[in-house]
Design a protein around this motif. Structure first.
Motif, PDB file in Angstrom:
ATOM      1  N   MET A 233      53.650  93.043  11.754  1.00 59.31           N
ATOM      2  CA  MET A 233      53.676  91.745  12.501  1.00 59.31           C
ATOM      3  C   MET A 233      54.730  90.935  11.829  1.00 59.31           C
ATOM      4  SD  MET A 233      50.181  89.392  12.658  1.00 59.31           S
ATOM      5  CE  MET A 233      49.429  89.846  14.279  1.00 59.31           C
ATOM      6  N   SER A 234      55.272  89.950  12.486  1.00 61.88           N
ATOM      7  CA  SER A 234      56.347  89.180  11.963  1.00 61.88           C
ATOM      8  C   SER A 234      55.965  88.125  11.290  1.00 61.88           C
ATOM      9  CB  SER A 234      57.445  88.824  12.865  1.00 61.88           C
ATOM     10  OG  SER A 234      56.826  87.870  13.841  1.00 61.88           O
ATOM     11  N   ASN A 235      56.854  87.158  10.570  1.00 64.12           N
ATOM     12  CA  ASN A 235      56.470  86.060   9.861  1.00 64.12           C
ATOM     13  C   ASN A 235      55.874  85.019  10.769  1.00 64.12           C
ATOM     14  OD1 ASN A 235      57.269  87.021   7.365  1.00 64.12           O
ATOM     15  ND2 ASN A 235      59.169  86.327   7.914  1.00 64.12           N
ATOM     16  N   LEU A 236      56.441  84.819  11.951  1.00 64.83           N
ATOM     17  CA  LEU A 236      56.127  83.790  12.841  1.00 64.83           C
ATOM     18  C   LEU A 236      54.906  83.985  13.489  1.00 64.83           C
ATOM     19  CD1 LEU A 236      59.441  82.959  14.728  1.00 64.83           C
ATOM     20  CD2 LEU A 236      58.352  81.500  13.047  1.00 64.83           C
ATOM     21  N   SER A 237      54.528  85.355  14.008  1.00 65.10           N
ATOM     22  CA  SER A 237      53.311  85.680  14.653  1.00 65.10           C
ATOM     23  C   SER A 237      52.445  85.564  13.600  1.00 65.10           C
ATOM     24  CB  SER A 237      53.448  87.028  15.480  1.00 65.10           C
ATOM     25  OG  SER A 237      53.955  87.974  14.507  1.00 65.10           O
TER      26      SER A 237
ATOM     27  N   SER B 115      51.887  83.546  11.079  1.00 69.67           N
ATOM     28  CA  SER B 115      51.750  82.049  10.895  1.00 69.67           C
ATOM     29  C   SER B 115      50.779  81.549  12.132  1.00 69.67           C
ATOM     30  CB  SER B 115      52.956  81.329  11.063  1.00 69.67           C
ATOM     31  OG  SER B 115      53.891  81.674   9.922  1.00 69.67           O
TER      32      SER B 115
ATOM     33  N   SER C  76      48.931  83.648  14.126  1.00 68.52           N
ATOM     34  CA  SER C  76      47.493  84.033  13.865  1.00 68.52           C
ATOM     35  C   SER C  76      46.568  83.410  12.922  1.00 68.52           C
ATOM     36  CB  SER C  76      47.605  85.634  13.540  1.00 68.52           C
ATOM     37  OG  SER C  76      48.398  86.326  14.587  1.00 68.52           O
TER      38      SER C  76
END
Lengths: 235, 94
Positions: free
Chosen positions: B1-5, B7, B9
């Motif tokens: 999971m990336s940083n943006l997703s 954040s 979540s």
């Protein structure tokens, strides 16, 4: 759901500078979403402000308007759906020729024609955007433009910081920029559907035609795909 | 999971769930059927709009929607406007 193929195609063909700009919009949008959720409970609550939600009522009550950019939106709820709690309607202040229409502060805003509807964003009960859609002209009034002209207006859509709603305005401006390629698809689909009718004027006023195009989205998957693309480019 | 997703979540995990909308006034839905999702300014005037909208909308739609739409796409220019406002009168006059 998975990431949008249309977005992936767009990002793969974009220049590094464009991808950097898209990533900046995405970051800005996610940060504003997180901040709005922390401050108000959710994006929805930032507009509803603890009131009971009543069908068709606008939240906030007078819409959010940025007179400088000619952009406007509001949230409301009235459609039965498993996914959406309600949706945002986005408008742009356009003249009949698609140019920017200017209004003065404090003056009565719309005396003869309404703002032009661009598209709508479905949100779930937590404020997460789950779909984009367009509606027929009778639903919102305003001047009607083909996809290319409407897209030029979407590109100019930006909400400056409206007092008390800075976070949601920031979220929306970034979100619209991030989803521009998908909005373009949405508008083209809308026009294709109308093109199947022989009489456009009649079609635009046809009460049986309400939703003209609809695209479900998975914001989380799209963000993952965007970051994967930036990683692939070594950014 | 990336940083943006992640954040996103995290934000969603703490989000307040908003209850479904209560039924609105049927009068509002019926009277504003022609402009029920317009901006605040237009819905508040929906009585007047419904009357004039029927005529102007139809006429203007045919001329502007089809003709200017095509031209707008390319140029968004001033020419179609002049044409449209002249023909459609009050509804499209700025």
């Amino acid at each position: 759901m998975t990431a949008s193929q249309a977005l992936l195609r767009h990002w793969r063909n974009a220049t590094d500078a464009q991808v950097v700009a898209i990533l900046r919009d995405a970051r800005r949008s996610v940060a504003a979403f997180a901040d709005a959720t922390a401050a108000s409970g959710s994006l929805l609550q930032s507009w509803i402000e603890g009131r009971e939600v009543v069908e068709f009522e606008h939240y906030p009550p007078d819409d959010l308007v940025d007179l400088r950019s000619g952009s406007q939106f509001y949230y409301h709820s009235h459609r039965d759906g498993e996914l959406e709690h309600g949706h945002l309607h986005l408008f742009w202040h356009a003249t009949a020729s698609g140019r920017r229409r200017y209004m003065r502060q404090g003056r009565r805003r719309w005396t003869r024609t309404a703002p032009t509807h661009l598209f709508a964003i479905s949100l779930d009960t937590r404020g997460l955007p789950v779909a984009l859609f367009t509606v027929n002209r009778w639903v919102t009034d305003g001047h009607w433009f083909d996809a290319a002209c409407a897209m030029a207006q979407v590109e100019r859509f930006a909400m400056g910081d409206v007092e008390g709603h800075e976070l949601s305005c920031r979220w929306l401006s970034g979100f619209v920029q991030l989803y521009r390629p998908l909005v373009e698809d949405l508008l083209v689909k809308r026009d294709r559907r109308l093109a199947r009718r022989s009489d456009l004027a009649q079609a635009l006023d046809d009460r049986r035609l309400e939703l003209l195009s609809h695209i479900p989205i998975d914001w989380t998957a799209d963000l993952d795909a965007l970051e994967a693309e930036t990683a692939r480019r070594g950014m | 999971m990336s940083n943006l997703s992640s954040s996103l979540s995290r934000a969603l995990a703490s989000a307040v769930v908003t209850a479904a909308a209560l039924a609105g006034s049927p009068a509002m839905a019926a009277c504003c059927a022609g402009a029920k999702c317009g901006t605040k300014q237009s819905t508040s005037k929906c009585g007047a709009k419904a009357k004039c909208g029927a005529k102007c909308g139809a006429k203007c739609g045919a001329k502007c929607g089809a003709k200017c739409g095509a031209k707008c796409g390319a140029k968004c220019g001033a020419k179609p406007a002049a044409k449209c406002s002249a023909k459609c009168g009050a509804a499209t006059k700025q």
